[in-house]
Design a protein around this motif. Structure first.
Motif, PDB file in Angstrom:
ATOM      1  N   GLU A  94      34.687  48.265  40.447  1.00  0.00           N
ATOM      2  CA  GLU A  94      35.516  49.383  40.890  1.00  0.00           C
ATOM      3  C   GLU A  94      36.285  49.061  42.173  1.00  0.00           C
ATOM      4  O   GLU A  94      37.316  49.644  42.451  1.00  0.00           O
ATOM      5  CB  GLU A  94      34.644  50.621  41.098  1.00  0.00           C
ATOM      6  N   LEU A  95      35.763  48.114  42.953  1.00  0.00           N
ATOM      7  CA  LEU A  95      36.440  47.716  44.189  1.00  0.00           C
ATOM      8  C   LEU A  95      37.439  46.589  43.940  1.00  0.00           C
ATOM      9  O   LEU A  95      38.530  46.573  44.515  1.00  0.00           O
ATOM     10  CB  LEU A  95      35.418  47.274  45.232  1.00  0.00           C
ATOM     11  N   GLU A  96      37.046  45.643  43.112  1.00  0.00           N
ATOM     12  CA  GLU A  96      37.846  44.432  42.940  1.00  0.00           C
ATOM     13  C   GLU A  96      39.266  44.731  42.482  1.00  0.00           C
ATOM     14  O   GLU A  96      40.223  44.110  42.927  1.00  0.00           O
ATOM     15  CB  GLU A  96      37.153  43.505  41.940  1.00  0.00           C
ATOM     16  N   GLU A  97      39.427  45.711  41.603  1.00  0.00           N
ATOM     17  CA  GLU A  97      40.748  46.012  41.081  1.00  0.00           C
ATOM     18  C   GLU A  97      41.636  46.712  42.094  1.00  0.00           C
ATOM     19  O   GLU A  97      42.840  46.868  41.865  1.00  0.00           O
ATOM     20  CB  GLU A  97      40.624  46.872  39.828  1.00  0.00           C
ATOM     21  N   ARG A  98      41.054  47.146  43.222  1.00  0.00           N
ATOM     22  CA  ARG A  98      41.852  47.883  44.216  1.00  0.00           C
ATOM     23  C   ARG A  98      42.118  47.067  45.483  1.00  0.00           C
ATOM     24  O   ARG A  98      42.965  47.456  46.276  1.00  0.00           O
ATOM     25  CB  ARG A  98      41.149  49.189  44.574  1.00  0.00           C
ATOM     26  N   VAL A  99      41.425  45.973  45.680  1.00  0.00           N
ATOM     27  CA  VAL A  99      41.674  45.138  46.858  1.00  0.00           C
ATOM     28  C   VAL A  99      42.643  44.011  46.539  1.00  0.00           C
ATOM     29  O   VAL A  99      43.131  43.336  47.440  1.00  0.00           O
ATOM     30  CB  VAL A  99      40.351  44.562  47.423  1.00  0.00           C
ATOM     31  N   SER A 100      42.922  43.800  45.266  1.00  0.00           N
ATOM     32  CA  SER A 100      43.896  42.790  44.863  1.00  0.00           C
ATOM     33  C   SER A 100      44.785  43.401  43.775  1.00  0.00           C
ATOM     34  O   SER A 100      44.731  43.017  42.608  1.00  0.00           O
ATOM     35  CB  SER A 100      43.179  41.541  44.339  1.00  0.00           C
ATOM     36  N   PRO A 101      45.621  44.387  44.151  1.00  0.00           N
ATOM     37  CA  PRO A 101      46.381  45.159  43.155  1.00  0.00           C
ATOM     38  C   PRO A 101      47.551  44.367  42.587  1.00  0.00           C
ATOM     39  O   PRO A 101      48.068  43.435  43.203  1.00  0.00           O
ATOM     40  CB  PRO A 101      46.878  46.356  43.965  1.00  0.00           C
ATOM     41  N   ASN A 102      47.987  44.774  41.379  1.00  0.00           N
ATOM     42  CA  ASN A 102      49.144  44.151  40.753  1.00  0.00           C
ATOM     43  C   ASN A 102      50.242  45.189  40.528  1.00  0.00           C
ATOM     44  O   ASN A 102      50.118  46.337  40.960  1.00  0.00           O
ATOM     45  CB  ASN A 102      48.751  43.479  39.434  1.00  0.00           C
ATOM     46  N   LEU A 103      51.303  44.786  39.857  1.00  0.00           N
ATOM     47  CA  LEU A 103      52.457  45.669  39.676  1.00  0.00           C
ATOM     48  C   LEU A 103      52.162  46.864  38.781  1.00  0.00           C
ATOM     49  O   LEU A 103      52.889  47.859  38.819  1.00  0.00           O
ATOM     50  CB  LEU A 103      53.631  44.872  39.084  1.00  0.00           C
ATOM     51  N   LEU A 104      51.118  46.785  37.970  1.00  0.00           N
ATOM     52  CA  LEU A 104      50.779  47.934  37.141  1.00  0.00           C
ATOM     53  C   LEU A 104      50.409  49.138  38.006  1.00  0.00           C
ATOM     54  O   LEU A 104      50.574  50.283  37.577  1.00  0.00           O
ATOM     55  CB  LEU A 104      49.609  47.582  36.206  1.00  0.00           C
TER      56      LEU A 104
ATOM     57  N   VAL B 298      50.413  38.682  42.964  1.00  0.00           N
ATOM     58  CA  VAL B 298      49.094  38.867  42.355  1.00  0.00           C
ATOM     59  C   VAL B 298      49.224  38.950  40.836  1.00  0.00           C
ATOM     60  O   VAL B 298      48.420  38.371  40.087  1.00  0.00           O
ATOM     61  CB  VAL B 298      48.419  40.139  42.903  1.00  0.00           C
ATOM     62  N   THR B 299      50.248  39.667  40.372  1.00  0.00           N
ATOM     63  CA  THR B 299      50.467  39.790  38.930  1.00  0.00           C
ATOM     64  C   THR B 299      50.733  38.431  38.295  1.00  0.00           C
ATOM     65  O   THR B 299      50.224  38.115  37.210  1.00  0.00           O
ATOM     66  CB  THR B 299      51.659  40.728  38.645  1.00  0.00           C
ATOM     67  N   LEU B 300      51.521  37.591  38.989  1.00  0.00           N
ATOM     68  CA  LEU B 300      51.820  36.253  38.480  1.00  0.00           C
ATOM     69  C   LEU B 300      50.560  35.403  38.390  1.00  0.00           C
ATOM     70  O   LEU B 300      50.340  34.688  37.405  1.00  0.00           O
ATOM     71  CB  LEU B 300      52.856  35.575  39.376  1.00  0.00           C
TER      72      LEU B 300
END
Length: 460
Positions: free
Chosen positions: A212-222, A337-339
């Motif tokens: 739940e934390l990991e997806e918010r500390v390294s966000p992408n364009l989505l 990050v997205t790339l």
């Protein structure tokens, strides 16, 4: 449909009636006393299609009736032939969807903005719940924090104030948004600090391994797409009568968990991860305001009167440009990050093919692929590919010479950066005539471009 009650001085009654007669609107007029024995006020009552409220009120204002008292009430149904004709007139070619008037829109935006005391209390509760949910890696608890966060009104009030020329509403919206984000971050820092001092460290010292934390500390364009959607949906909920509660949860989803993630990673001393979460918070705030502003302007909301449009158009364009430019600048690291995530996905697919191809050779025929994982480094928020971890299993102990080198050679054709390949061997042994048990013996091989070394270590 709406039912209007307009109160004006008796001397101005004819002005109101002339406007209504020109529009072909049916009405009822009564003379009533206003706090004294003299009858000095006229009350005009009339039904209107929702789309007609704004233009009719604007015509009354243009006629010099800005001081009239107007009450707008929701009407369930109106049975009248003349009203049906008026409804067709304002349906614009058959479209009878509701469009909230500018006057009602201001009121709704203000109503969804609670008093500061209630706002702070609810945000503190939301911050505590969100922090607890993130620390315990519980999506259900995190969703609960979104439900109770009163962010719909403040998130949209600023844009409504800008487009309609209401400076007080605009200032209130920006002030509430800023205070709300700060409160959530500070509260989450306090709770996370207590959790850390109490020895509650899920996933070890690296707190961001919590999903739940990991997806918010390294966000992408989505993440930008989510926030833009929340802004558009929020305005549509106010202007078209959709469910405001559901849209409020969507807006809170873009703001509360990332803000709590800033506090948690700050308490753990992971400032790079905290920066990534903070960038996500700022990007989401800008996206919501930008999307709401553009949606309102495209929907045709303007301040009252022809001469009020140019002065309001300038600040609207100014805010739109500021939001847009800031959003583009902050979206650049999110694009990076997205790339990286795209490259990791592509590398995973290539690694699977490379492993299968290598294991098909006679020298490795006794091995089977268990998993292939591309891991990223811990340099938040702009992470990069760290290594490819391949897990194979077989019945023979020891390394399989050349396997990691063979995989690395294939992977280097897909990336310009050095690739580290780590091969882990899981050896299965028979402990009895009918039982197979996986042992704890693992031999690792790690290879990097222009260098290689071998490591033997037991399974933790």
């Amino acid at each position: 449909m709406r039912y209007l009650e307009i109160t004006v001085p008796t001397s101005r009654r004819e002005t109101v009636l002339d406007v209504l007669d020109d529009e072909g609107i049916e009405y009822v007029v009564t003379d009533e006393a206003t706090g004294s024995e003299t009858t000095d006020a006229a009350v005009v009552r009339l039904p209107l299609p929702t789309r007609a409220v704004e233009p009719v009120l604007d015509r009354l204002a243009d006629a010099g009736l800005e001081d009239a008292r107007v009450v707008v009430i929701d009407a369930q149904t109106v049975v009248s032939k003349q009203f049906d004709e008026l409804l067709d007139e304002y349906s614009h070619g058959g479209t009878r969807g509701e469009r909230t008037s500018r006057q009602v829109l201001r009121t709704k935006a203000d109503e969804f903005t609670p008093s500061m005391t209630i706002y702070l209390v609810m945000l503190l509760i939301s911050a505590v719940v969100a922090t607890a949910g993130l620390l315990s890696d519980s999506p259900a608890v995190v969703v609960g924090s979104m439900v109770i966060a009163p962010l719909l009104g403040p998130a949209l009030a600023a844009s409504v104030g800008i487009v309609t020329g209401d400076d007080e509403l605009r200032t209130t919206g920006f002030r509430y948004q800023t205070i709300g984000i700060v409160v959530v971050i500070v509260a989450s820092i306090g709770l996370a600090t207590l959790a850390r001092l109490g020895g509650f460290e899920p996933g070890g010292v690296d707190i961001v391994v919590v999903a739940e934390l990991e997806e918010r500390v390294s966000p992408n364009l989505l993440s930008v797409a989510v926030a833009l959607g929340a802004g558009v949906a929020g305005i549509l909920s106010l202007t078209r009568g959709f469910s405001e509660a559901i849209v409020g949860v969507m807006i809170a989803a873009a703001l509360i968990p990332p803000a709590a993630a800033v506090g948690i990673t700050t308490a753990w001393g992971m400032y790079g991860a905290a920066l990534g979460a903070l960038v996500l918070v700022v990007v989401n705030v800008l996206s919501i305001n930008f999307a709401a502003l553009v949606t309102l302007w495209v929907a045709g909301y303007r301040p009252q009167g022809l001469f009020d449009v140019p002065p309001t158009r300038k600040p609207t364009y100014t805010y739109g440009v500021v939001f847009g430019v800031a959003l583009l600048l902050l979206a650049a690291p999110l694009a990076g990050v997205t790339l990286v995530e795209f490259q990791a996905t592509q590398l995973t697919s290539t690694a699977n093919d490379a492993v299968d191809e290598a294991l098909a050779e006679p020298d490795h025929a006794d091995l089977e692929r268990e998993s292939v994982e591309v891991t990223l480094d811990d340099d938040y928020p702009l992470r990069s590919i760290d290594r490819v971890v391949v897990t194979v299993s077989g019945t023979s102990p020891g390394e399989s010479p050349g396997l990691a080198d063979r995989i690395r050679t294939v992977l280097e054709t897909t990336t310009d950066d050095p690739v580290i390949v780590e091969v882990q061997y899981v050896v299965a042994e028979e402990s009895g005539p009918d039982t197979n048990v996986a042992t704890t013996s693992v031999a690792d091989e790690q290879y990097q471009k222009a260098a290689s070394h071998e490591i033997d270590q037991p399974v933790p």
